[in-house]
Design a protein around this motif. Structure first.
Motif, PDB file in Angstrom:
ATOM      1  N   UNK A  12       0.832  -1.205   0.000  1.00  0.00           N
ATOM      2  CA  UNK A  12       0.000   0.000   0.000  1.00  0.00           C
ATOM      3  C   UNK A  12       0.864   1.252   0.000  1.00  0.00           C
ATOM      4  N   UNK A  13       1.966   1.253   0.762  1.00  0.00           N
ATOM      5  CA  UNK A  13       2.835   2.429   0.808  1.00  0.00           C
ATOM      6  C   UNK A  13       3.475   2.679  -0.551  1.00  0.00           C
ATOM      7  N   UNK A  14       4.025   1.633  -1.168  1.00  0.00           N
ATOM      8  CA  UNK A  14       4.669   1.796  -2.456  1.00  0.00           C
ATOM      9  C   UNK A  14       3.703   2.238  -3.535  1.00  0.00           C
ATOM     10  N   UNK A  15       2.505   1.650  -3.546  1.00  0.00           N
ATOM     11  CA  UNK A  15       1.507   2.027  -4.544  1.00  0.00           C
ATOM     12  C   UNK A  15       1.023   3.456  -4.306  1.00  0.00           C
ATOM     13  N   UNK A  16       0.869   3.842  -3.038  1.00  0.00           N
ATOM     14  CA  UNK A  16       0.420   5.204  -2.722  1.00  0.00           C
ATOM     15  C   UNK A  16       1.448   6.227  -3.181  1.00  0.00           C
ATOM     16  N   UNK A  17       2.742   5.944  -2.931  1.00  0.00           N
ATOM     17  CA  UNK A  17       3.787   6.862  -3.364  1.00  0.00           C
ATOM     18  C   UNK A  17       3.824   6.955  -4.881  1.00  0.00           C
ATOM     19  N   UNK A 199      -9.308  -5.665  17.435  1.00  0.00           N
ATOM     20  CA  UNK A 199      -9.611  -4.587  16.498  1.00  0.00           C
ATOM     21  C   UNK A 199      -8.369  -3.825  16.063  1.00  0.00           C
ATOM     22  N   UNK A 200      -7.471  -3.546  16.992  1.00  0.00           N
ATOM     23  CA  UNK A 200      -6.299  -2.756  16.665  1.00  0.00           C
ATOM     24  C   UNK A 200      -5.161  -3.633  16.173  1.00  0.00           C
ATOM     25  N   UNK A 201      -5.280  -4.940  16.287  1.00  0.00           N
ATOM     26  CA  UNK A 201      -4.273  -5.875  15.801  1.00  0.00           C
ATOM     27  C   UNK A 201      -2.928  -5.634  16.463  1.00  0.00           C
ATOM     28  N   UNK A 202      -2.947  -5.452  17.767  1.00  0.00           N
ATOM     29  CA  UNK A 202      -1.705  -5.190  18.479  1.00  0.00           C
ATOM     30  C   UNK A 202      -1.685  -5.984  19.775  1.00  0.00           C
ATOM     31  N   UNK A 468       5.396 -10.522   8.880  1.00  0.00           N
ATOM     32  CA  UNK A 468       4.841 -10.154  10.189  1.00  0.00           C
ATOM     33  C   UNK A 468       4.376  -8.710  10.196  1.00  0.00           C
ATOM     34  N   UNK A 469       3.626  -8.377  11.235  1.00  0.00           N
ATOM     35  CA  UNK A 469       3.016  -7.059  11.371  1.00  0.00           C
ATOM     36  C   UNK A 469       3.759  -6.258  12.426  1.00  0.00           C
ATOM     37  N   UNK A 502       0.100   6.576  13.371  1.00  0.00           N
ATOM     38  CA  UNK A 502       0.871   5.894  14.405  1.00  0.00           C
ATOM     39  C   UNK A 502       0.377   4.471  14.661  1.00  0.00           C
ATOM     40  N   UNK A 503       0.071   3.740  13.598  1.00  0.00           N
ATOM     41  CA  UNK A 503      -0.343   2.353  13.725  1.00  0.00           C
ATOM     42  C   UNK A 503      -0.085   1.657  12.400  1.00  0.00           C
ATOM     43  N   UNK A 504       0.312   0.379  12.468  1.00  0.00           N
ATOM     44  CA  UNK A 504       0.600  -0.389  11.255  1.00  0.00           C
ATOM     45  C   UNK A 504      -0.713  -0.737  10.552  1.00  0.00           C
ATOM     46  N   UNK A 505      -1.160   0.159   9.708  1.00  0.00           N
ATOM     47  CA  UNK A 505      -2.422   0.016   8.993  1.00  0.00           C
ATOM     48  C   UNK A 505      -2.248   0.504   7.561  1.00  0.00           C
ATOM     49  N   UNK A 506      -3.258   0.250   6.735  1.00  0.00           N
ATOM     50  CA  UNK A 506      -3.269   0.796   5.380  1.00  0.00           C
ATOM     51  C   UNK A 506      -3.241   2.322   5.429  1.00  0.00           C
TER      52      UNK A 506
END
Length: 585
Positions: A12-17, A199-202, A468-469, A502-506
């Motif tokens: 997602x980061x690479x495609x967004x950039x 929910x927060x996957x943490x 991993x996340x 500040x969270x590992x999300x899309x």
């Protein structure tokens, strides 16, 4: 000639950039390790050898699918990805959920709303949940939870950043007084660990209070907003309704996409303080080549970037070494969150939204997909016999299950069997069983879960996760980099970059990409507009107590829920109000 940017990592980061740069006239190349997929951890996957002639393979998901209403960066990008028949592109493929179900072992599930109540049925659901929910929470539990949330709401940004960032979420939310000798502890299950973990996957015992608190507040504020949608999901498999249309759009903008290419080395010249090239390997031909560009964006995940940082890069920017430190196993910054799908011979809707298995040992979250996929009937996948699809996420791979083993210690068949056992124990506590093993036609574990001992750092674990996340552990902000590095033409775009999200999300990945692009715009002297970046929403009504706490924090004073001067202000206003009335009379 166009300024050339090479992006390494096609998530997602690479495609967004790539999207932002291509719209601004840059020449963009993307190098992605996956042979066919795009989107990184956001992608959906095809179940191998599942397609009958003329049919699509059974769809699987890598991990959690959740587009809360406070997302602004990724949804802004989605509105600019064309999709046939949609005025707002793939953004219109997001559909609102209306319910959340919380299941418990040996108790009836609790069904509640996720949005502000708008219909009579919503109000009935709320009343029923309040009156019939057997949570075991005491009045003291509820008071402590409310006090902790109020403290977060009224704390200044400076206190959250400098104090709460150093405190683990579990430490902030729970005290020894809550549970005593009660087993299990309802307060920890519901208020501290259960919702946050799923929910927060943490990891609630590792995640910083700043991260967990900010995100939980966003969700709670959404639920209280009559015009907001707390929980949204896609109306079809992720690849079909989002990622593949995105790839086609990027290619139409001139982006060159290289699949099945692995980034192996950054070549940095300490004299010029620049990257001179990057070596990538074509995994089909095993040939290595040097990629050269004007600017470079590393959008690979943390565990990959830590391996790519070399002495030449550190000679220019020593702070890049913190990325290596952040990826060390001792910091527990990398967690697993992967999907398991069950393809059923009948549709089992469960509820119109996510199901959180509060006390499941492996912290399961499940959603019944077909109800949200009206244009993608299950009969069009596989051999046409599948009617139902339960997509499950395993959030805790290291806690003992009902079988006494952690998911990371199990074989793939054992994972499938144990997850189903936990689902049955979670869901079959009402008037009639919701699921049974006889429904299963096929099951699938995310392809990133491998049974290869040779690649493991921990020899006691029998499986490993290829992707991993990131977990924002307490006090990890100081190790995380900005998007711009000390190397003049190298920028970072990944979920470990410092962002407002500040969270590992899309959402976090998209925001990091925008920051990297803004860095390139500044470095190149481009006249193109900067990418917009939004802060998290903070209610204006709480601006006064937060301002008051900022003043206390600047003086070295602790947080207090009291505003002693408010009474004096109100008294003064009341005095002048009556004086003014008397003057007018």
């Amino acid at each position: 000639m166009k300024t050339k940017v090479a992006i390494f990592g096609g998530g997602v980061a690479g495609m967004s950039a790539a999207h932002e740069l291509a719209e601004r006239g840059f020449a963009v190349e993307v190098y992605e390790r996956q042979p066919r997929y795009v989107g990184g951890k956001a992608r959906s996957t095809d179940v191998p050898h599942s397609a009958a002639p003329g049919q699509a393979p059974l769809p699987g998901e890598h991990g959690f699918r959740f587009f809360p209403g406070f997302y602004r960066h990724i949804t802004d990008t989605m509105k600019r990805i064309p999709y046939p028949g949609n005025a707002q592109g793939v953004f219109d493929n997001l559909v609102m959920t209306t319910r959340v179900m919380m299941t418990r072992f040996g108790k009836k599930p609790i069904v509640s709303i996720v949005n502000f109540p708008k219909t009579l049925d919503d109000w009935k659901t709320v009343v029923e949940a309040v009156l019939t929910a057997d949570t075991g929470l005491t009045t003291s539990d509820k008071e402590v939870f409310a006090a902790r949330i109020w403290q977060l709401l009224t704390s200044s940004y400076e206190r959250r950043q400098q104090v709460y960032e150093r405190i683990a979420w579990w430490q902030y939310m729970s005290t020894d007084q809550q549970c005593g000798t009660r087993q299990p502890c309802p307060y920890e299950e519901y208020c501290v660990g259960g919702l946050t973990h799923s929910l927060v996957a943490a990891q609630p015992k590792l995640m910083s209070t700043k991260t967990g608190g900010d995100i939980l507040l966003q969700l709670l504020l959404l639920m209280a907003n009559p015009s907001a949608h707390t929980d949204r999901v896609l109306n079809g498999p992720t690849n079909d309704v989002w990622l593949f249309p995105w790839l086609r759009h990027l290619q139409s903008l001139g982006v060159t996409y290289y699949h099945h290419h692995l980034t192996t080395e950054f070549h940095c010249d300490p004299q010029t303080q620049q990257i001179n090239g990057v070596t990538v390997v074509n995994l089909d031909t095993h040939e290595a080549r040097l990629v050269q560009a004007d600017y470079y964006i590393s959008a690979v995940p943390l565990e990959r970037m830590a391996l790519l940082i070399n002495p030449q890069m550190l000679a220019v920017d020593a702070t890049l070494g913190f990325i290596v430190d952040l990826a060390q196993p001792s910091r527990h910054s990398l967690n697993w969150m992967n999907g398991v799908q069950y393809y059923l011979n009948q549709d089992v809707p469960l509820t119109n939204g996510h199901v959180i298995c509060i006390d499941s040992p492996w912290a399961l979250t499940v959603i019944s997909q077909p109800q949200f996929w009206p244009k993608f009937p299950m009969s069009g996948f596989g051999d046409g016999q599948v009617k139902g699809l339960l997509s499950v996420d395993v959030s805790d791979w290291f806690a003992p299950g009902l079988n006494g083993k952690a998911a990371s210690e199990c074989t793939l068949p054992e994972i499938i069997d144990e997850v189903w056992n936990q689902l049955e124990k979670s869901l079959n506590n009402g008037d009639a069983p919701l699921i049974s093993r006889s429904m299963i036609l096929r099951a699938n574990v995310d392809s990133d879960i491998k049974e290869e001992d040779g690649q493991l750092r921990n020899p006691t674990v029998s499986a490993h996760d290829a992707e991993p996340l990131l977990v924002n552990t307490a006090n990890s902000w100081s190790l995380r980099p900005e998007a711009a590095t000390g190397i003049r033409n190298l920028f970072l775009a990944s979920d470990y970059v410092r962002t407002n999200t500040d969270l590992a999300t899309m959402e976090g990945a998209n925001e990091a990409a925008r920051r990297a692009v803004n860095g390139i715009l500044a470095a190149s002297g481009s006249s193109a507009p900067y990418c917009e970046i939004w802060p998290l929403h903070e209610p204006d009504i709480l601006a006064i107590p937060r301002w008051f706490d900022r003043r206390r924090f600047a003086r070295g004073l602790p947080w207090t829920g009291e505003l002693p001067w408010i009474g004096r202000v109100l008294h003064t206003l009341n005095y002048y109000y009556h004086k003014l009335r008397g003057f007018r009379q």
